[in-house]
Design a protein around this motif. Structure first.
Motif, PDB file in Angstrom:
ATOM      1  N   TYR A 173      -3.648 -21.084 -46.956  1.00 25.08           N
ATOM      2  CA  TYR A 173      -2.962 -21.564 -46.190  1.00 25.08           C
ATOM      3  C   TYR A 173      -2.044 -22.613 -46.166  1.00 25.08           C
ATOM      4  O   TYR A 173      -1.501 -23.394 -46.736  1.00 25.08           O
ATOM      5  CB  TYR A 173      -4.732 -22.413 -45.048  1.00 25.08           C
ATOM      6  CG  TYR A 173      -3.953 -23.009 -43.825  1.00 25.08           C
ATOM      7  CD1 TYR A 173      -4.086 -22.010 -42.941  1.00 25.08           C
ATOM      8  CD2 TYR A 173      -3.768 -23.956 -43.576  1.00 25.08           C
ATOM      9  CE1 TYR A 173      -3.571 -22.554 -41.769  1.00 25.08           C
ATOM     10  CE2 TYR A 173      -3.209 -24.833 -42.652  1.00 25.08           C
ATOM     11  CZ  TYR A 173      -3.135 -24.198 -41.783  1.00 25.08           C
ATOM     12  OH  TYR A 173      -3.448 -24.756 -39.955  1.00 25.08           O
ATOM     13  N   ARG A 174      -0.380 -22.286 -45.530  1.00 27.56           N
ATOM     14  CA  ARG A 174       0.225 -23.392 -45.392  1.00 27.56           C
ATOM     15  C   ARG A 174      -0.165 -24.445 -44.271  1.00 27.56           C
ATOM     16  O   ARG A 174      -0.138 -23.821 -43.121  1.00 27.56           O
ATOM     17  CB  ARG A 174       1.483 -23.005 -45.011  1.00 27.56           C
ATOM     18  CG  ARG A 174       2.480 -23.283 -44.855  1.00 27.56           C
ATOM     19  CD  ARG A 174       3.802 -22.685 -44.755  1.00 27.56           C
ATOM     20  NE  ARG A 174       5.493 -23.509 -44.125  1.00 27.56           N
ATOM     21  CZ  ARG A 174       5.570 -24.455 -43.542  1.00 27.56           C
ATOM     22  NH1 ARG A 174       4.669 -24.211 -42.257  1.00 27.56           N
ATOM     23  NH2 ARG A 174       6.383 -25.171 -43.229  1.00 27.56           N
ATOM     24  N   ILE A 175       0.622 -25.262 -44.574  1.00 25.94           N
ATOM     25  CA  ILE A 175       0.170 -26.636 -43.560  1.00 25.94           C
ATOM     26  C   ILE A 175       1.507 -27.092 -42.604  1.00 25.94           C
ATOM     27  O   ILE A 175       2.449 -27.867 -43.619  1.00 25.94           O
ATOM     28  CB  ILE A 175       0.440 -27.908 -44.461  1.00 25.94           C
ATOM     29  CG1 ILE A 175      -1.018 -27.715 -45.493  1.00 25.94           C
ATOM     30  CG2 ILE A 175      -0.018 -29.180 -43.436  1.00 25.94           C
ATOM     31  CD1 ILE A 175      -2.667 -27.651 -44.864  1.00 25.94           C
ATOM     32  N   PRO A 176       1.805 -26.283 -41.843  1.00 27.03           N
ATOM     33  CA  PRO A 176       2.374 -26.607 -40.952  1.00 27.03           C
ATOM     34  C   PRO A 176       3.217 -27.781 -40.031  1.00 27.03           C
ATOM     35  O   PRO A 176       4.357 -28.143 -39.557  1.00 27.03           O
ATOM     36  CB  PRO A 176       1.597 -25.441 -40.065  1.00 27.03           C
ATOM     37  CG  PRO A 176       0.384 -25.636 -39.534  1.00 27.03           C
ATOM     38  CD  PRO A 176       0.199 -26.608 -40.893  1.00 27.03           C
TER      39      PRO A 176
ATOM     40  N   ILE B   7       5.641 -44.832 -45.396  1.00 30.14           N
ATOM     41  CA  ILE B   7       6.467 -44.160 -44.888  1.00 30.14           C
ATOM     42  C   ILE B   7       5.967 -42.930 -45.305  1.00 30.14           C
ATOM     43  O   ILE B   7       5.703 -42.335 -46.682  1.00 30.14           O
ATOM     44  CB  ILE B   7       8.144 -44.304 -45.680  1.00 30.14           C
ATOM     45  CG1 ILE B   7       8.583 -45.675 -44.624  1.00 30.14           C
ATOM     46  CG2 ILE B   7       8.753 -43.433 -44.870  1.00 30.14           C
ATOM     47  CD1 ILE B   7       8.548 -46.166 -43.789  1.00 30.14           C
ATOM     48  N   VAL B   8       5.842 -42.016 -44.295  1.00 32.16           N
ATOM     49  CA  VAL B   8       5.506 -40.553 -44.353  1.00 32.16           C
ATOM     50  C   VAL B   8       6.810 -39.440 -44.066  1.00 32.16           C
ATOM     51  O   VAL B   8       7.675 -40.077 -43.282  1.00 32.16           O
ATOM     52  CB  VAL B   8       3.981 -40.070 -43.510  1.00 32.16           C
ATOM     53  CG1 VAL B   8       3.158 -40.774 -44.298  1.00 32.16           C
ATOM     54  CG2 VAL B   8       3.796 -40.798 -42.415  1.00 32.16           C
ATOM     55  N   HIS B   9       6.628 -38.321 -44.293  1.00 37.43           N
ATOM     56  CA  HIS B   9       8.491 -37.824 -43.899  1.00 37.43           C
ATOM     57  C   HIS B   9       7.300 -36.445 -43.087  1.00 37.43           C
ATOM     58  O   HIS B   9       6.476 -35.385 -43.147  1.00 37.43           O
ATOM     59  CB  HIS B   9       8.710 -36.715 -45.204  1.00 37.43           C
ATOM     60  CG  HIS B   9       9.400 -37.788 -46.135  1.00 37.43           C
ATOM     61  ND1 HIS B   9      10.021 -39.291 -46.345  1.00 37.43           N
ATOM     62  CD2 HIS B   9       8.180 -38.739 -47.360  1.00 37.43           C
ATOM     63  CE1 HIS B   9      10.196 -39.785 -47.043  1.00 37.43           C
ATOM     64  NE2 HIS B   9       8.887 -39.056 -47.909  1.00 37.43           N
TER      65      HIS B   9
ATOM     66  N   THR C 284      -2.761 -36.915 -46.848  1.00 38.86           N
ATOM     67  CA  THR C 284      -4.012 -36.404 -47.294  1.00 38.86           C
ATOM     68  C   THR C 284      -3.645 -34.613 -48.684  1.00 38.86           C
ATOM     69  O   THR C 284      -2.752 -34.778 -49.301  1.00 38.86           O
ATOM     70  CB  THR C 284      -4.552 -35.852 -46.874  1.00 38.86           C
ATOM     71  OG1 THR C 284      -5.539 -37.443 -46.495  1.00 38.86           O
ATOM     72  CG2 THR C 284      -6.133 -35.135 -47.978  1.00 38.86           C
ATOM     73  N   LEU C 285      -2.920 -34.436 -46.304  1.00 39.82           N
ATOM     74  CA  LEU C 285      -1.711 -33.229 -46.764  1.00 39.82           C
ATOM     75  C   LEU C 285      -0.927 -32.950 -46.510  1.00 39.82           C
ATOM     76  O   LEU C 285      -0.140 -33.833 -44.993  1.00 39.82           O
ATOM     77  CB  LEU C 285      -2.545 -31.496 -46.073  1.00 39.82           C
ATOM     78  CG  LEU C 285      -3.818 -31.678 -46.581  1.00 39.82           C
ATOM     79  CD1 LEU C 285      -4.895 -30.792 -46.500  1.00 39.82           C
ATOM     80  CD2 LEU C 285      -3.593 -30.698 -48.324  1.00 39.82           C
ATOM     81  N   GLU C 286       0.721 -32.733 -46.924  1.00 37.97           N
ATOM     82  CA  GLU C 286       1.853 -32.677 -46.882  1.00 37.97           C
ATOM     83  C   GLU C 286       2.282 -31.846 -45.826  1.00 37.97           C
ATOM     84  O   GLU C 286       1.813 -29.938 -46.775  1.00 37.97           O
ATOM     85  CB  GLU C 286       2.846 -33.091 -48.022  1.00 37.97           C
ATOM     86  CG  GLU C 286       2.415 -35.103 -48.179  1.00 37.97           C
ATOM     87  CD  GLU C 286       3.501 -35.352 -49.114  1.00 37.97           C
ATOM     88  OE1 GLU C 286       4.790 -35.386 -49.180  1.00 37.97           O
ATOM     89  OE2 GLU C 286       3.133 -36.154 -49.908  1.00 37.97           O
ATOM     90  N   ILE C 287       3.489 -31.660 -44.708  1.00 37.22           N
ATOM     91  CA  ILE C 287       4.431 -30.161 -44.788  1.00 37.22           C
ATOM     92  C   ILE C 287       4.575 -29.557 -45.663  1.00 37.22           C
ATOM     93  O   ILE C 287       5.482 -30.007 -46.318  1.00 37.22           O
ATOM     94  CB  ILE C 287       4.735 -30.978 -43.555  1.00 37.22           C
ATOM     95  CG1 ILE C 287       4.631 -31.800 -42.626  1.00 37.22           C
ATOM     96  CG2 ILE C 287       6.077 -29.791 -43.300  1.00 37.22           C
ATOM     97  CD1 ILE C 287       5.506 -32.096 -42.045  1.00 37.22           C
ATOM     98  N   GLY C 288       4.338 -28.635 -45.731  1.00 37.06           N
ATOM     99  CA  GLY C 288       4.750 -27.501 -46.767  1.00 37.06           C
ATOM    100  C   GLY C 288       3.923 -27.532 -47.976  1.00 37.06           C
ATOM    101  O   GLY C 288       3.987 -26.067 -48.513  1.00 37.06           O
TER     102      GLY C 288
END
Length: 418
Positions: free
Chosen positions: A203-206, A299-301, A213-217
């Motif tokens: 599963y891809r984090i969109p 800071i998060v992206h 906890t889980l970053e995009i991508g």
């Protein structure tokens, strides 16, 4: 008396005939070649990582503290396998002998396997002439010995001899029927469906709803069997295999409001729970869930719909949900004073994203039915538990300059999902 009568000689497997005629030295040389071919296959590094990944996943799932040393070990193994793959790639393209022998050995393997199947088929029909099995077995052994010896010219000549024997005695049976093709394709498809439906699924984090906890991508593996065998499309779980979803689990589920979408969130409320939030602090059945502020300028992206990365400043907390410690983000300027109460119905769970003020979750109708409409996740919609990040194509990874800021995030590899 016909050839198919009870007095006809029993069918003999080609592999059995060949095995009976090999000398001990030939057997050892063949085994050595088999191992060599496997270890010099470009699939070898991937298979080694895959075999190591299974115990690693079980270890970090059932002994979370082991991740402190197991994850660096897996990353090290991964880097070694990348180097191994590059060495194999160079070796196979630079060595003239290897370039000549490998396709011939593959052809030999396929032809002998084909002869094995054809002989079984023809013997079953009682239409095999006497002595044919022995002739083909003898020639197949010559092919095998030439393959072991590593002489491309001899191997090519022996292959022509085996091909000629096959065409002479079995040529009429070589055409594959439509049913043979459909059967082979169907078996492969069935194996893939069983794995994805009942064992594990990627599963891809969109989006950024589960930051940090889980970053995009991030690409995560989802444990499909821990909660029980889910019947697709019917959205029912007839029985539990390991356990029910627990508070703090990160789950992937089919959105009960819009079933065309899958979401990933954290389980906060279980059946019968009353969940409330006061200034961002979670209360379950009136009991406060501890949380501690870690940073006010974290800071998060995040990323826009058209693929442009941007920095987002949030307040970082360490939250504890009934013993499950995890990171959570809060936008202090947007933090509601009070949310809830949310009473979780039987057979359902209440979920939230770790990026609390940027998540379309149970509090907000999963972004579909609206902010004032509470939605829960029925057990039958839960696909599984997120276990580990196996790949990450996210912000500022390797080669990000070529892909608009998105690159290979090696630092995220094998990250446990907590």
């Amino acid at each position: 008396m016909s050839a198919a009568s009870p007095s006809a000689p029993p069918a003999v497997k080609l592999s059995s005939v060949m095995a009976a005629r090999r000398t001990p030295d030939q057997l050892r040389a063949r085994r050595k070649l088999v191992w060599r071919e496997m270890l010099t296959s470009l699939w070898a590094p991937l298979c080694i990582i895959g075999l190591a990944f299974i115990p690693y996943t079980l270890l970090i799932e059932y002994a979370p503290a082991a991740a402190s040393w197991a994850q660096p070990v897996m990353k090290g193994l991964g880097l070694v396998m990348v180097a191994f793959f590059l060495v194999l790639l160079v070796f196979r393209n630079v060595s003239a002998k290897e370039k000549a022998l490998r396709p011939l050995r593959q052809e030999a393997h396929e032809l002998i396997s084909e002869d094995e199947a054809l002989l079984r088929k023809v013997q079953g029909m009682g239409r095999l002439q006497p002595g044919v099995s022995e002739q083909i077995a003898e020639q197949a052994l010559r092919v095998e010995n030439a393959s072991v010896a590593g002489d491309a010219d001899t191997l090519r000549a022996e292959l022509k001899g085996l091909e000629a024997l096959t065409a002479q005695h079995l040529g009429a049976f070589r055409k594959r029927s439509v049913m043979d093709f459909v059967g082979g394709f169907g078996k492969a498809l069935l194996v893939a469906l069983v794995i994805r439906t009942f064992i594990v699924e990627p599963y891809r984090i969109p989006s950024g709803s589960m930051l940090p906890t889980l970053e995009i991508g991030d690409q995560v593996f989802v444990n499909k069997f821990i909660y029980g065998v889910r019947i697709p499309f019917m959205n029912v779980v007839p029985f539990v295999l390991v356990r029910r979803p627990a508070r703090g689990d990160v789950i992937v589920f089919n959105n009960p409001v819009d079933e065309s979408k899958d979401y990933i969130k954290r389980v906060v409320g279980l059946p019968g729970d009353t969940v409330e939030l006061f200034e961002g602090v979670v209360y379950i059945n009136g009991k406060m869930q501890p949380r501690e502020r870690v940073s006010s300028e974290f800071i998060v992206h995040n990323i826009t719909d058209n693929g442009v990365w941007f920095d987002q400043q949030e307040t970082l907390y360490e939250e504890d949900l009934s013993g499950v410690s995890h990171a959570a983000l809060q936008t202090l300027s947007r933090m509601p004073r009070h949310e809830g109460p949310y009473v979780v119905p039987p057979g359902q769970v209440f979920v939230m994203g770790d990026n609390r003020d940027n998540s379309a979750d149970s509090r907000h109708g999963f972004g579909i039915t609206g902010n004032n409409q509470t939605e829960f996740v029925p057990y039958g919609h839960i696909k599984g538990k997120a276990m580990v990040v196996w790949l990450s194509l996210g912000y500022h990874g390797l080669l990000h300059g070529l892909f608009g800021g998105t690159g290979l995030r090696v630092d995220r590899f094998f990250e446990p999902v907590r």
